[in-house]
Enzyme design. Structure first.
Site, PDB file in Angstrom:
ATOM      1  N   LYS A  86      -1.152  -1.345  -4.254  1.00 27.07           N
ATOM      2  CA  LYS A  86      -2.150  -0.278  -4.305  1.00 27.07           C
ATOM      3  C   LYS A  86      -1.393   1.038  -4.243  1.00 27.07           C
ATOM      4  O   LYS A  86      -0.691   1.311  -3.272  1.00 27.07           O
ATOM      5  CB  LYS A  86      -3.126  -0.385  -3.133  1.00 27.07           C
TER       6      LYS A  86
ATOM      7  N   TYR B 122       0.857  -1.190   0.000  1.00 26.69           N
ATOM      8  CA  TYR B 122       0.000   0.000   0.000  1.00 26.69           C
ATOM      9  C   TYR B 122       0.889   1.234   0.000  1.00 26.69           C
ATOM     10  O   TYR B 122       1.508   1.566   1.006  1.00 26.69           O
ATOM     11  CB  TYR B 122      -0.911  -0.042   1.223  1.00 26.69           C
TER      12      TYR B 122
END
Length: 294
Positions: A163, A135
């Site tokens: 992500k 992330y």
């Protein structure tokens, strides 16, 4: 290993009532996502106010979500922490509860080196047998993965996705050129989903899809069918909503939008505060103009 990190993943809000988890509202929220066939839900991420949850609340939130979903769609848990030992505990608990994968950011505040980031994720990888999505959220973490660190981490077997909440639209191209395995890259920014996917992304984790999962799903389906014109038309229609949902720090606006539509209480935990009146009005106006209903 099947890569669950793709398509439309809703970064779910966490509902509270009287400073406790509102499990009845959670059921409404999760079933709304299942009804509209999102590809996965992300529980206890940034949008889910994960930093405000106690360990016991975290467990209860995941356990209840797993029961509600009942294997209809994948569940991804957030396991971010600036304490590696605690992050490992979150990952281990996620595995025990039965989620399908987890996501974690580089440790915030402490500003680790790239080697420190690698060792943090190596420890998480060793703590469980779940697939992992990196992330990248530099505005929240204060640090980010270098391309070299992403490449290095991708060599760990269960790190299979990224992500990316940054603004570097060349990054998906660079990663795809260097990472030689099934490694998915998704955007975490609603407003750039088409541009990001044009550069090699395979979907996005969406805040807006908390309230418009059907429209977000349609957008992505049109894009995947090469209906660029249709996807752009939907994206253009949603742009004012994307803007309204970030007029204050996420998840303040989306929590109010969900409240306005009857999904949950407008209760958000300190140090976040509820939306100002001007933000509320902006959100109400765009919900009305788009005829959004739950």
């Amino acid at each position: 290993m099947h890569n669950i990190f793709k398509g439309l993943i809703t970064a779910l809000i966490t509902p509270f009532k009287d400073n406790k988890l509102d499990l009845y509202a959670l059921e409404r929220i999760v079933k709304h996502q299942i009804k509209h066939e999102v590809d996965a839900v992300l529980i206890a991420g940034s949008t889910g106010e994960s930093s405000s949850l106690s360990f016991e609340e975290y467990k209860l939130l995941l356990q209840t979500s797993v029961e509600i979903v009942n294997k209809c769609i994948p569940i991804i848990s957030g396991c971010s922490s600036n304490n590696t030992t605690y992050a490992r505990a979150l990952a281990a608990e996620s595995t025990k509860i039965g989620v399908d994968g987890f996501m974690a950011s580089p440790p915030s505040y402490v500003k680790p080196t790239q080697h420190g980031i690698y060792k943090h994720f190596e420890a998480l990888h060793e703590a469980c047998n779940l697939p992992i999505m990196l992330y990248s959220a530099p505005t929240r973490s204060g640090v980010d993965f270098s391309d070299e660190t992403i490449l290095r981490l991708s060599k760990l077997p269960r790190i299979v996705a990224l992500k990316d909440c940054g603004v570097d639209l060349e990054r998906p191209l660079r990663i795809r050129a260097t990472v030689k395995k099934d490694f998915n890259i998704l955007t975490g920014n609603d407003e750039v989903v088409l541009a990001f996917n044009a550069q090699g992304g395979v979907g996005w984790t969406s805040v807006a899809s908390n309230i418009v999962p059907n429209i977000c799903k349609e957008l992505l389906e049109k894009w995947n069918k090469n209906d660029t014109k249709g996807a752009l038309e939907i994206h253009q229609k949603l742009l004012p909503l994307y803007t309204a949902l970030f007029v204050e720090s996420n998840p303040i606006p989306i929590k109010y939008a969900a409240y306005y539509l009857g999904l949950c209480e407008n209760e958000i935990r300190p140090p976040l505060t509820e939306a100002r009146d001007s933000a509320k009005k902006q959100i109400e106006n765009i919900i009305t103009s788009l005829s959004i209903k739950i």
